[in-house]
Design an enzyme around this catalytic site. Structure first.
Site, PDB file in Angstrom:
ATOM      1  N   HIS A  27      51.440  52.515  31.468  1.00 42.85           N
ATOM      2  CA  HIS A  27      51.957  51.260  30.900  1.00 42.85           C
ATOM      3  C   HIS A  27      53.474  51.102  30.949  1.00 42.85           C
ATOM      4  O   HIS A  27      53.981  50.018  30.712  1.00 42.85           O
ATOM      5  CB  HIS A  27      51.442  51.089  29.473  1.00 42.85           C
ATOM      6  CG  HIS A  27      49.954  50.936  29.423  1.00 42.85           C
ATOM      7  ND1 HIS A  27      49.301  49.865  30.009  1.00 42.85           N
ATOM      8  CD2 HIS A  27      48.983  51.721  28.894  1.00 42.85           C
ATOM      9  CE1 HIS A  27      48.000  49.995  29.818  1.00 42.85           C
ATOM     10  NE2 HIS A  27      47.776  51.123  29.148  1.00 42.85           N
ATOM     11  N   ASP A  38      42.498  27.491  25.631  1.00 47.30           N
ATOM     12  CA  ASP A  38      41.749  26.429  24.974  1.00 47.30           C
ATOM     13  C   ASP A  38      40.879  27.074  23.891  1.00 47.30           C
ATOM     14  O   ASP A  38      39.974  27.846  24.195  1.00 47.30           O
ATOM     15  CB  ASP A  38      40.881  25.732  26.035  1.00 47.30           C
ATOM     16  CG  ASP A  38      40.050  24.609  25.452  1.00 47.30           C
ATOM     17  OD1 ASP A  38      39.930  24.533  24.206  1.00 47.30           O
ATOM     18  OD2 ASP A  38      39.507  23.818  26.239  1.00 47.30           O
ATOM     19  N   CYS A  88      41.287  54.083  26.336  1.00 44.42           N
ATOM     20  CA  CYS A  88      42.265  54.592  27.306  1.00 44.42           C
ATOM     21  C   CYS A  88      42.254  56.116  27.308  1.00 44.42           C
ATOM     22  O   CYS A  88      42.333  56.742  28.359  1.00 44.42           O
ATOM     23  CB  CYS A  88      43.662  54.040  27.021  1.00 44.42           C
ATOM     24  SG  CYS A  88      43.864  52.322  27.572  1.00 44.42           S
TER      25      CYS A  88
END
Lengths: 284, 153
Positions: free
Chosen positions: A204, A72, A245
């Site tokens: 990842h 939204d 990271c």
């Protein structure tokens, strides 16, 4: 989370050994990202020569609460920055007395740009990121001062311009003069760094979907950047995330805007080819 | 008073000197048949201290990756590595010490698990951690003493 541990224990040692050989991926959730009635694609078949079968937006790994903030635009805290950027879009600055609007009229004229970045730039003979292109307009066309990489005005403007490509698939060039940079980025992606001695791929690629303490590991895609991070209480660039990271694994990060991070950005973007641009996305 | 302090300092210096003399440095540790025999610090480990190191995000942070039912009071156990429940049934003390010292030599060269007592690290180590192991010899022994309590059989 504890669930899978229980299952592994129950399966015993042979299953455990199998897991050691091939790290298991817990699946991302099945939620759909719908904004204003428009479905934004959050998973697609992986591009050719990807080590993965399917690629997923980081949105699919966030909690339902964080996800809903991005569904939204009125709740999405990233839109405060977009509104600020609309104001600077129309503000003339610098010796030429021009604003962004003087040359580009409406931001929507830049729809599609985000999907191609970073892209080859003849002027500098290297790839250009969104930040590079914005600063070129400021210094060469407006006669204004360059913005800092993480300066608020810069991050806000990259959000406004990227938003124009929301829903469009990422499609960066990987051949021609870009090939060498993609290759360099790939090397960096697989290089173990820091005292903790890890590469981007360890988390990842090998472990997306797994919980790493309180974090649910995603594929580390960049289609949602700049992202609004609740932890940052603001928007941040792709290079800020890379830096974070690297610091977490106790490595000396490269500088924002460095050739290394531009190469890494190009490579990571290519791993996400086909995912829809989601800017400004919301992450924890 | 002053004499006392000097004496106490001397005693402390003395005891560290003894501890250091018995410490096996990270470059001297020998992993033989996937095991390291003998305490790295020359002292026995303290299981309670080891449990704290497992939890501590700045030290072992083992829970980042491993689920461990014996530490239920801590939320968020990771699932990157295998659960540690019953780990002492599966591995000997020497093997567990080797896994802690350098899992990449002991077990899997491609492991994501950090090597806690090795100087064979990644490139670009942050300045404040350069030339340092993640854990000290005694801390490895403490974690090991704790792991040895994780028996199910």
């Amino acid at each position: 989370m504890i669930n899978r541990g229980g299952i592994v224990a129950a399966l015993g040692l042979s299953a455990l050994m199998a897991m050691i050989v091939a790290p298991a991926h817990a699946d991302p959730d099945n939620n759909q990202l719908i904004i204003d009635g428009e479905v934004i694609i959050t998973d697609v078949a992986a591009p050719d020569d990807s080590p993965l079968d399917r690629i997923y937006s980081g949105w699919r790994f966030r909690s339902p609460e964080t996800q809903s903030l991005q569904m939204d635009d009125f709740e999405n805290p990233g839109f405060v920055a977009v509104d600020d950027a609309i104001e600077s879009w129309d503000t003339a600055e610098g010796s030429e007395g021009k604003s962004c609007a003087s040359c580009h009229s409406d931001p929507s004229s830049l729809a599609g740009l985000r999907t191609t970045l970073p892209k080859w730039d003849e002027a500098t003979n290297k790839p250009a990121t969104m930040e590079n292109l914005i600063n070129r307009c400021r210094t060469d066309r407006m006669g204004a001062e360059a913005w800092g990489w993480e300066q608020k005005e810069m991050v806000n403007m990259t959000a406004l311009v990227s938003l124009q490509s929301r829903g469009m698939p990422v499609n960066v060039q990987t051949d021609g003069p870009m090939a060498e940079w993609i290759e360099k980025g790939k090397d960096l992606y697989y290089t173990r760094v820091g005292q903790l001695n890890m590469s981007c791929s360890n988390c990842h690629e090998d472990n997306y979907g797994n919980q790493i303490r309180s974090d649910h590991l995603s594929q580390g895609q960049v289609n949602g950047f700049p992202v609004y991070r609740l932890k940052w209480a603001g928007l941040g660039s792709i290079h800020r995330r890379f830096k974070g990271c690297m610091e977490n694994i106790r490595a000396t990060p490269f500088k924002r805007g460095s050739d290394e991070f531009i190469a890494l950005e190009a490579y990571v973007a290519s791993r996400g080819a086909g995912l829809a641009v989601e800017t400004p996305s919301v992450r924890n | 008073m002053r004499k006392l302090i000097v004496a106490a300092t001397a005693a402390i210096l003395c005891s560290t000197a003894i501890a250091l003399a018995d410490t096996v440095g990270p470059n001297e540790v020998k992993i033989v048949d996937a095991a390291v025999e003998g305490s790295l610090s020359g002292q026995a480990g303290d299981a309670a201290a080891g449990r704290d190191i497992m939890i501590n995000r700045k030290l072992g942070n083992c829970l980042a990756c491993h689920q461990n039912s014996e530490i239920p009071e801590q939320p968020f156990h990771g699932e990157v590595g295998p659960p540690l429940d019953g780990v002492a049934d599966r591995w000997s003390e020497g093997e567990l010490r080797a896994i802690l010292v350098d899992v990449k030599t002991a077990m899997n060269p491609d492991s994501i698990m950090p090597s806690f007592y090795s100087l064979n690290l990644g490139v670009r180590v942050a300045e404040s951690f350069a030339g340092k192991t993640i854990l000290q010899a005694q801390q490895v022994e403490d974690v090991l003493a704790y792991l040895m309590t994780l028996k199910e059989e």
